[in-house]
Design a protein around this motif. Structure first.
Motif, mmCIF file in Angstrom:
data_model
loop_
_atom_site.group_PDB
_atom_site.id
_atom_site.type_symbol
_atom_site.label_atom_id
_atom_site.label_comp_id
_atom_site.label_asym_id
_atom_site.label_seq_id
_atom_site.Cartn_x
_atom_site.Cartn_y
_atom_site.Cartn_z
ATOM 1 N N ASN A 127 -5.262 10.105 -2.039
ATOM 2 C CA ASN A 127 -5.268 8.841 -1.309
ATOM 3 C C ASN A 127 -4.092 7.965 -1.727
ATOM 4 O O ASN A 127 -3.741 7.893 -2.905
ATOM 5 C CB ASN A 127 -6.572 8.081 -1.568
ATOM 6 N N GLU A 128 -3.490 7.292 -0.757
ATOM 7 C CA GLU A 128 -2.438 6.307 -1.019
ATOM 8 C C GLU A 128 -2.561 5.198 0.014
ATOM 9 O O GLU A 128 -2.581 5.457 1.209
ATOM 10 C CB GLU A 128 -1.054 6.935 -0.953
ATOM 11 N N ARG A 129 -2.660 3.941 -0.482
ATOM 12 C CA ARG A 129 -2.948 2.836 0.436
ATOM 13 C C ARG A 129 -2.472 1.532 -0.176
ATOM 14 O O ARG A 129 -2.586 1.323 -1.387
ATOM 15 C CB ARG A 129 -4.461 2.771 0.679
ATOM 16 N N THR A 130 -1.924 0.626 0.643
ATOM 17 C CA THR A 130 -1.544 -0.715 0.214
ATOM 18 C C THR A 130 -2.462 -1.730 0.885
ATOM 19 O O THR A 130 -2.628 -1.712 2.103
ATOM 20 C CB THR A 130 -0.078 -1.009 0.555
ATOM 21 N N LEU A 131 -3.067 -2.601 0.068
ATOM 22 C CA LEU A 131 -4.008 -3.598 0.573
ATOM 23 C C LEU A 131 -3.513 -4.994 0.252
ATOM 24 O O LEU A 131 -2.822 -5.209 -0.757
ATOM 25 C CB LEU A 131 -5.390 -3.398 -0.034
ATOM 26 N N LYS A 132 -3.915 -5.968 1.116
ATOM 27 C CA LYS A 132 -3.485 -7.355 0.975
ATOM 28 C C LYS A 132 -4.698 -8.287 0.912
ATOM 29 O O LYS A 132 -5.817 -7.838 0.811
ATOM 30 C CB LYS A 132 -2.543 -7.721 2.126
#
Length: 234
Positions: A81-86
């Protein structure tokens, strides 16, 4: 019963690239009288400076939720998994059978602020799971947003453990009420702004342990952003 925990009395950790406010015993902060609140084992209020973060490291037998307050976090793990969250987005990882992951602030100039929450699972060896949800601001604006529930609950993020997490952003003067069931307790965190919590004044980064109460009444003193974890009383 309400027990306020002033932010000034919480342990502050400064690693240079990372400043953390520990609500419970963690890392270099050792306090055997402050290990947990029910199934809530860890709550860290972290500031991660630009282009730094937590390198790849292992976890096992813990349910981990990250709530992004400001900035952005980039997650990578051994499951691919690879993810950018704000801001306002939620990341969940059940590290039952074991997982490696990293969490970075890759932004060039802006700090990342997040709440890192660890919930003890009901048993060891549960399946390893990753998930994230991108909530919109209007979903929590002047209302309660149910961001985490147990497997039978209605939140988009589901824990193995019997626990619920709610967030809200209230405009000044707005208020919400939440019924507390028999044998349940709440850990309340004032993320931003100030509130009256069952008549108790709390400021940014303060917390409140709530036990033996029938309801939670939150009124925003000024624009208020808060989170609380509801769970079985022990």
């Amino acid at each position: 019963m309400l027990k306020k925990i002033d932010k000034e009395k919480m342990f502050l950790s400064d690693q240079g690239w990372l400043q953390s406010r520990f609500h419970f015993s963690f890392a270099e902060y050792r306090d055997y009288d402050n290990m947990n609140f029910g199934v809530l084992r860890v709550l860290n209020d972290d500031i991660v400076h630009p282009q730094s973060g937590f390198g790849m490291h292992p976890h096992r037998d813990m349910e981990i939720i990250s709530y992004v307050v400001d900035g952005e976090i980039t997650h990578k793990d051994s499951m691919g998994n690879e993810r950018t969250l704000k801001r306002g987005e939620v990341q969940y990882m059940s590290a039952g059978e074991g997982v490696y992951h990293s969490e970075y602030n890759n932004h060039k100039t802006d700090d990342l602020r997040l709440l890192q929450i660890w919930i003890m699972p009901p048993r060891k060896g549960l399946p390893t799971i990753y998930g994230d949800v991108s909530y919109k601001e209007e979903e929590r604006k002047n209302r309660l947003l149910h961001i985490v529930s147990d497997e039978e609950g209605d939140a988009k993020v589901k824990l193995h453990q019997d626990a619920n997490i709610y967030v809200s952003e209230l405009d000044a003067g707005k208020e919400i009420r939440f019924a507390i069931g028999n044998g349940r307790q709440i850990y309340f965190v004032q993320i931003e702004g100030e509130s009256e919590v069952n008549g108790l004044h709390v400021k940014r980064s303060d917390a409140v342990k709530i036990t033996d109460e029938k309801s939670l009444h939150v009124k925003a003193v000024n624009d208020s952003h808060f989170l609380f974890i509801e769970m079985k009383a022990v």
